[in-house]
Scaffold this active site. Structure first.
Site, PDB file in Angstrom:
ATOM      1  CE  LYS A   1       2.791  10.623  24.849  1.00  0.00           C
ATOM      2  NZ  LYS A   1       3.042  10.399  26.283  1.00  0.00           N
TER       3      LYS A   1
ATOM      4  NE  ARG B   1      13.013  10.824  30.650  1.00  0.00           N
ATOM      5  CZ  ARG B   1      12.368  10.302  31.701  1.00  0.00           C
ATOM      6  NH1 ARG B   1      13.023   9.569  32.586  1.00  0.00           N
ATOM      7  NH2 ARG B   1      11.084  10.528  31.888  1.00  0.00           N
TER       8      ARG B   1
HETATM    9  N1  BES Z   1       5.379  14.549  26.592  1.00  0.00           N
HETATM   10  C1  BES Z   1       5.241  13.569  27.591  1.00  0.00           C
HETATM   11  C2  BES Z   1       4.872  14.146  28.958  1.00  0.00           C
HETATM   12  C3  BES Z   1       3.524  14.819  29.043  1.00  0.00           C
HETATM   13  C4  BES Z   1       2.417  14.122  29.441  1.00  0.00           C
HETATM   14  C5  BES Z   1       3.397  16.162  28.767  1.00  0.00           C
HETATM   15  C6  BES Z   1       1.185  14.751  29.525  1.00  0.00           C
HETATM   16  C7  BES Z   1       2.169  16.810  28.845  1.00  0.00           C
HETATM   17  C8  BES Z   1       1.068  16.108  29.238  1.00  0.00           C
HETATM   18  C9  BES Z   1       6.550  12.786  27.756  1.00  0.00           C
HETATM   19  O1  BES Z   1       7.305  12.653  26.608  1.00  0.00           O
HETATM   20  C10 BES Z   1       6.172  11.414  28.174  1.00  0.00           C
HETATM   21  O2  BES Z   1       5.580  10.723  27.403  1.00  0.00           O
HETATM   22  N2  BES Z   1       6.528  11.056  29.392  1.00  0.00           N
HETATM   23  C11 BES Z   1       6.202   9.791  29.938  1.00  0.00           C
HETATM   24  C12 BES Z   1       7.428   9.221  30.599  1.00  0.00           C
HETATM   25  C13 BES Z   1       7.277   7.778  31.000  1.00  0.00           C
HETATM   26  C14 BES Z   1       7.179   6.894  29.784  1.00  0.00           C
HETATM   27  C15 BES Z   1       8.459   7.415  31.859  1.00  0.00           C
HETATM   28  C16 BES Z   1       5.084   9.998  30.942  1.00  0.00           C
HETATM   29  O3  BES Z   1       5.084  11.008  31.647  1.00  0.00           O
HETATM   30  O4  BES Z   1       4.191   9.165  30.989  1.00  0.00           O
HETATM   31 MN    MN Z   2       6.735  10.975  25.442  1.00  0.00          MN
END
Ligand code: BES
Ligand code: MN
Ligand code: ZN
Length: 499
Positions: free
Chosen positions: A279, A353
């Site tokens: 990230k 997931r």
């Molecule tokens: N933990 C994150 C989702 C999240 C984002 C929770 C902001 C709380 C605040 C999750 O694991 C994630 O990174 N999801 C990605 C999925 C994408 C790579 C398809 C997302 O939402 O960007």
């Molecule tokens: Mn994630």
């Protein structure tokens, strides 16, 4: 904070502050507010006339009694328009007056029961809401601050009722509110802890503490056991971290005669760096809260254990960090879950997931039903719904409706998202049974469709709390930081599932 319901006359209570109320538009206060107004020589009526006290929702007007009643301060809490009054507004009002009085150095606060009997609100429910609002609104996370706080805490909240016949129902409401709010604050504590203080092993220790205190059954599956069970998806996420993963299984048995057990599954990523699909650094610190679903299910079990409904409930928390390490899962890798399905990892940041796939398939194997998972799963859900409601998905409409109702009673809003077949197509892989991202559009839905593949025919619900698990500003009984969302909905669902 100690909380007690007592029978008495609010005008005569010895406390730092007494709290009465006013609906918007009322010119001549009646009831307890009227009695206090009389004791103050008509001060409240005068301030209404002068336009200072309006009764607007969440308004807290401070009057110094100067000896006219034993309490140093009389606070008049605005309840807003009577026609728009709800239980959740009582929670917000209680939070506001408690915080206002804390700032004024009040240690002992006495309040009347606000809203009992208005618009079908029962006295017990109103009392529960005051207790919840007070405890939730006064919450602070100061564990790592060594400096003394600016104000002391409200140490005692007295709920004062004139009618002795109501004492028992009010006490029941008070007790229930206390248990539920304290569980919510426990979830907040776990989420607010930084990742170096809340590792998967730390979460397991918390579960151990709960099991001891509330006599719950606890099993913790370690890496070796996960390998034996074939949890390749959960293990695949854990590969990049030095912290050992844990699958926490905490059970409450309230109905020994029944073979049915409700399953709560909570995402327990104690830190989500994204893994190899790392990230951006901005905002990454927020990902210490990626175990909010796991915190919610553990905290819900602690409340359920105290409220003792006649039902069986098991909480499952797959807990691990998601870090990039020399051994980490790479984009393109293929993992195999408990149910034998193979998953192409397109993006290591879609780790939630993956761990839920194994936890859900394991829950099915254990015979748990129905299943409810709670997860900070997708940024897409936050984009779709904003901060003010969680997304809910499911494969059984009747169950969705039940959860939405349980949430509404708790003041936790859930908005149902669609599960059309077409979204499922987007998760198709060319090299495995399924892939872990469905592309940019409808990201919250494709994530839910992915999870659905691991529950088979078992009735199942998924709550995406990515947008609601934390708040960046104080709002009613929510304070900055973790909200503890999900706890109160799950507890209500368990309580309502006994009939
Ligand atoms: N933990 C994150 C989702 C999240 C984002 C929770 C902001 C709380 C605040 C999750 O694991 C994630 O990174 N999801 C990605 C999925 C994408 C790579 C398809 C997302 O939402 O960007
Ligand atoms: Mn994630
Ligand atoms: Zn995540």
């Amino acid at each position: 904070m100690k909380i007690k319901v007592i029978v008495g006359d609010i005008t005569r209570i010895e406390a730092d502050a007494i709290v009465v109320n006013l609906f918007e538009g009322v010119e001549r206060p009646g009831g307890a507010t009227g009695a206090v107004d009389k004791a103050l020589g008509g001060a409240i009526a005068k301030l209404i006339e002068q336009g200072e006290i309006k009764g607007k929702l969440n308004e807290v007007s401070i009057i110094h009694s100067l000896g006219k009643v034993p309490a140093r301060i009389v606070a008049v809490a605005g309840l807003g328009k009577q026609s728009e009054f709800t239980l959740d507004k009582i929670r917000g009002v209680a939070a506001e007056f408690c915080r206002s009085l804390r700032k004024l150095n009040c240690r002992r606060v006495a309040t009347i029961v606000h809203g009992g009997g208005v618009g079908g609100i029962e006295p017990a429910g109103a009392c529960q809401a005051i207790v919840e609002g007070g405890l939730l609104g006064l919450y602070k996370f100061r564990k790592h601050i060594t400096k003394e706080p600016e104000h002391g805490d409200v140490e005692e909240l007295l709920i004062v009722e004139r009618d002795a016949a109501k004492l028992q129902v009010l006490e029941q409401g008070c007790e229930k509110g206390k248990v539920i709010a304290e569980a919510t604050n426990l979830a907040r504590d776990l989420v607010n802890e930084p990742a170096n203080h809340m590792t998967p092993s730390d979460m397991a220790s918390v579960a151990e503490g709960l099991a001891k205190t509330h006599r719950l059954r606890l099993t913790i599956l370690d890496r070796e056991r996960m390998e034996k069970e074939g949890m390749g998806a959960l293990l695949g996420v854990a590969r990049g971290s030095r912290q050992p993963p844990k699958l926490i299984v905490l059970s409450y048995k309230g109905d020994k005669a029944s073979s049915e057990t409700l399953g709560f599954i909570g995402k327990g990523i104690t830190f989500d760096s994204g893994g190899i699909s790392i990230k951006p650094s901005e905002g990454m610190a927020e990902m210490k809260g990626d175990m909010a679903g796991g915190a919610a299910v553990l905290a819900a079990l602690s409340a359920i254990a105290q409220l003792k409904p006649k039902i069986n409930v098991t909480a499952l928390v797959p807990a691990t960090e998601n870090l990039p390490g020399g051994n980490a899962t790479k984009p393109g890798d293929i993992l195999k879950a408990v149910n034998g399905k193979t998953i192409e990892v397109v993006n290591t940041d879609s780790e939630g997931r993956l761990i839920l796939a194994d936890a859900l398939a394991y829950a099915v194997k254990q015979g748990l039903s129905p299943l409810v998972d709670v997860a900070t799963l997708t940024g897409a859900c936050h984009v779709a719904l904003g901060d003010f409601c969680s997304g809910i998905f499911g494969n059984t409409q009747e169950l969705v409706d039940r959860l939405v109702k349980a949430g509404a009673e708790a003041g936790e809003r859930l908005w149902q998202m669609p599960m059309y077949e077409e979204y499922k197509e987007l998760n198709k892989s060319e090299v495995a049974d399924i892939k872990n991202t469905g592309g940019r559009w409808g990201g919250a839905i494709t994530a839910a469709q992915f999870l659905a593949e691991f529950v088979g025919d078992t009735p199942w619900l998924h709550i995406d709390i990515a947008g609601t698990s934390t708040t960046d500003k104080e709002r009613g009984y929510l304070v900055k930081g973790a909200t503890g969302v999900g706890v109160r909905t799950l507890v209500n669902l368990a309580l309502a599932s006994t009939k």
